[in-house]
Scaffold this motif. Structure first.
Motif, mmCIF file in Angstrom:
data_model
loop_
_atom_site.group_PDB
_atom_site.id
_atom_site.type_symbol
_atom_site.label_atom_id
_atom_site.label_comp_id
_atom_site.label_asym_id
_atom_site.label_seq_id
_atom_site.Cartn_x
_atom_site.Cartn_y
_atom_site.Cartn_z
ATOM 1 N N ASN A 1 24.253 -11.327 -55.830
ATOM 2 C CA ASN A 1 24.126 -11.561 -57.267
ATOM 3 C C ASN A 1 23.431 -12.904 -57.461
ATOM 4 O O ASN A 1 23.981 -13.945 -57.090
ATOM 5 C CB ASN A 1 25.519 -11.561 -57.911
ATOM 6 C CG ASN A 1 25.461 -11.586 -59.416
ATOM 7 O OD1 ASN A 1 24.580 -12.188 -60.011
ATOM 8 N ND2 ASN A 1 26.430 -10.951 -60.047
ATOM 9 N N LEU A 2 22.229 -12.891 -58.019
ATOM 10 C CA LEU A 2 21.447 -14.104 -58.216
ATOM 11 C C LEU A 2 21.300 -14.400 -59.707
ATOM 12 O O LEU A 2 20.929 -13.512 -60.474
ATOM 13 C CB LEU A 2 20.048 -13.951 -57.605
ATOM 14 C CG LEU A 2 19.977 -13.660 -56.107
ATOM 15 C CD1 LEU A 2 18.522 -13.489 -55.677
ATOM 16 C CD2 LEU A 2 20.650 -14.764 -55.313
ATOM 17 N N VAL A 3 21.565 -15.616 -60.086
ATOM 18 C CA VAL A 3 21.298 -16.069 -61.448
ATOM 19 C C VAL A 3 19.902 -16.667 -61.435
ATOM 20 O O VAL A 3 19.607 -17.573 -60.649
ATOM 21 C CB VAL A 3 22.347 -17.109 -61.916
ATOM 22 C CG1 VAL A 3 21.999 -17.629 -63.298
ATOM 23 C CG2 VAL A 3 23.743 -16.483 -61.898
ATOM 24 N N VAL A 4 19.029 -16.122 -62.285
ATOM 25 C CA VAL A 4 17.620 -16.510 -62.314
ATOM 26 C C VAL A 4 17.259 -17.003 -63.708
ATOM 27 O O VAL A 4 18.029 -16.863 -64.657
ATOM 28 C CB VAL A 4 16.710 -15.328 -61.900
ATOM 29 C CG1 VAL A 4 17.052 -14.859 -60.481
ATOM 30 C CG2 VAL A 4 16.812 -14.164 -62.875
ATOM 31 N N HIS B 1 20.468 -15.898 -67.130
ATOM 32 C CA HIS B 1 20.985 -17.039 -67.890
ATOM 33 C C HIS B 1 20.954 -18.354 -67.091
ATOM 34 O O HIS B 1 21.639 -19.312 -67.426
ATOM 35 C CB HIS B 1 22.404 -16.744 -68.382
ATOM 36 C CG HIS B 1 23.408 -16.532 -67.278
ATOM 37 N ND1 HIS B 1 23.405 -15.401 -66.484
ATOM 38 C CD2 HIS B 1 24.414 -17.298 -66.834
ATOM 39 C CE1 HIS B 1 24.385 -15.487 -65.606
ATOM 40 N NE2 HIS B 1 25.011 -16.639 -65.800
ATOM 41 N N GLY B 2 20.092 -18.421 -66.077
ATOM 42 C CA GLY B 2 20.038 -19.607 -65.235
ATOM 43 C C GLY B 2 19.407 -20.803 -65.931
ATOM 44 O O GLY B 2 18.472 -20.673 -66.712
ATOM 45 N N GLU B 3 19.933 -21.966 -65.631
ATOM 46 C CA GLU B 3 19.416 -23.241 -66.159
ATOM 47 C C GLU B 3 19.180 -24.186 -64.999
ATOM 48 O O GLU B 3 19.889 -24.152 -64.003
ATOM 49 C CB GLU B 3 20.433 -23.878 -67.113
ATOM 50 C CG GLU B 3 20.736 -23.060 -68.342
ATOM 51 C CD GLU B 3 21.806 -23.706 -69.211
ATOM 52 O OE1 GLU B 3 22.356 -24.755 -68.823
ATOM 53 O OE2 GLU B 3 22.105 -23.138 -70.264
ATOM 54 N N GLY B 4 18.208 -25.068 -65.151
ATOM 55 C CA GLY B 4 17.971 -26.090 -64.141
ATOM 56 C C GLY B 4 17.254 -25.550 -62.924
ATOM 57 O O GLY B 4 16.677 -24.462 -62.944
ATOM 58 N N ILE C 1 9.591 -18.163 -50.551
ATOM 59 C CA ILE C 1 10.401 -18.731 -51.629
ATOM 60 C C ILE C 1 10.183 -17.866 -52.860
ATOM 61 O O ILE C 1 9.040 -17.655 -53.279
ATOM 62 C CB ILE C 1 9.996 -20.196 -51.932
ATOM 63 C CG1 ILE C 1 10.057 -21.056 -50.659
ATOM 64 C CG2 ILE C 1 10.876 -20.765 -53.044
ATOM 65 C CD1 ILE C 1 11.424 -21.175 -50.025
ATOM 66 N N ASP C 2 11.264 -17.371 -53.436
ATOM 67 C CA ASP C 2 11.124 -16.533 -54.628
ATOM 68 C C ASP C 2 10.902 -17.411 -55.864
ATOM 69 O O ASP C 2 10.952 -18.646 -55.773
ATOM 70 C CB ASP C 2 12.304 -15.559 -54.759
ATOM 71 C CG ASP C 2 13.545 -16.118 -55.407
ATOM 72 O OD1 ASP C 2 13.600 -17.314 -55.779
ATOM 73 O OD2 ASP C 2 14.513 -15.345 -55.566
ATOM 74 N N PRO C 3 10.617 -16.832 -57.024
ATOM 75 C CA PRO C 3 10.281 -17.635 -58.211
ATOM 76 C C PRO C 3 11.361 -18.606 -58.672
ATOM 77 O O PRO C 3 11.060 -19.575 -59.361
ATOM 78 C CB PRO C 3 10.014 -16.577 -59.288
ATOM 79 C CG PRO C 3 9.568 -15.378 -58.533
ATOM 80 C CD PRO C 3 10.377 -15.404 -57.269
ATOM 81 N N ASP C 4 12.616 -18.380 -58.279
ATOM 82 C CA ASP C 4 13.686 -19.296 -58.673
ATOM 83 C C ASP C 4 14.086 -20.259 -57.569
ATOM 84 O O ASP C 4 15.090 -20.955 -57.676
ATOM 85 C CB ASP C 4 14.896 -18.503 -59.176
ATOM 86 C CG ASP C 4 14.644 -17.968 -60.563
ATOM 87 O OD1 ASP C 4 14.717 -18.752 -61.525
ATOM 88 O OD2 ASP C 4 14.321 -16.774 -60.689
ATOM 89 N N GLY C 5 13.303 -20.305 -56.504
ATOM 90 C CA GLY C 5 13.547 -21.275 -55.442
ATOM 91 C C GLY C 5 14.493 -20.808 -54.351
ATOM 92 O O GLY C 5 14.874 -21.609 -53.498
ATOM 93 N N PHE C 6 14.873 -19.528 -54.340
ATOM 94 C CA PHE C 6 15.692 -19.014 -53.253
ATOM 95 C C PHE C 6 14.805 -18.756 -52.039
ATOM 96 O O PHE C 6 13.740 -18.152 -52.161
ATOM 97 C CB PHE C 6 16.392 -17.703 -53.641
ATOM 98 C CG PHE C 6 17.465 -17.870 -54.677
ATOM 99 C CD1 PHE C 6 18.696 -18.409 -54.342
ATOM 100 C CD2 PHE C 6 17.229 -17.479 -55.986
ATOM 101 C CE1 PHE C 6 19.687 -18.554 -55.307
ATOM 102 C CE2 PHE C 6 18.213 -17.632 -56.954
ATOM 103 C CZ PHE C 6 19.447 -18.170 -56.613
#
Length: 138
Positions: free
Chosen positions: A7-10, A59-62, A114-119
């Motif tokens: 489960n990834l918050v993006v 709903h990811g922030e930062g 690296i995916d678009p959210d930095g994972f």
């Protein structure tokens, strides 16, 4: 035992899906919806096949943790693939450069993106069915 989902918050569902659809063109959106998470609106998607999936919530922030740093958090996760060359080709063609090449091992090939959210996401293709060869780091 097997891992069923992550489960990834993006920050952006479309950008996340673009990356993972390039990696796994046979996967599909299994379900989706919207709601609230601790009073914050969010959209969510389950993207995968009949057995495995990634749950995304937007709903990811930062920013994600610094991968070169020492913060507690997720370092990377990995997927086993059957054809790493085809996967690399799809991701590079979709605009995602290789972040790191894997180790030189006669029994497996691996690569990191690296995916678009930095994972950091590792992909590995095993060239042997023997566990002692697959798991050998020599």
């Amino acid at each position: 035992m097997r891992l069923e989902h992550v489960n990834l918050v993006v920050s952006n569902l479309e950008k996340a899906l673009h990356f993972y659809q390039a990696a796994f063109p046979h996967w599909r959106i299994r379900s989706k919806g919207s709601g609230q998470w601790f009073a914050k609106p969010r959209n969510w998607v389950h993207f995968g096949d009949d057995y495995n999936y990634i749950a995304f919530s937007d709903h990811g922030e930062g920013n994600n943790r610094t991968l070169e740093g020492h913060q507690v958090g997720l370092a990377h996760f990995a997927f086993e693939v059957k054809n790493i060359s085809a996967l690399i080709h799809r991701l590079v063609d979709a605009g995602y450069p290789i972040d790191k090449s894997g180790s030189n091992n006669p029994h497996r090939k691996n690569v990191y993106f690296i995916d678009p959210d930095g994972f950091e996401v590792e992909f590995v293709e095993y060239l042997s069915d023997l566990p002692f060869e697959r798991n050998n780091d020599d």
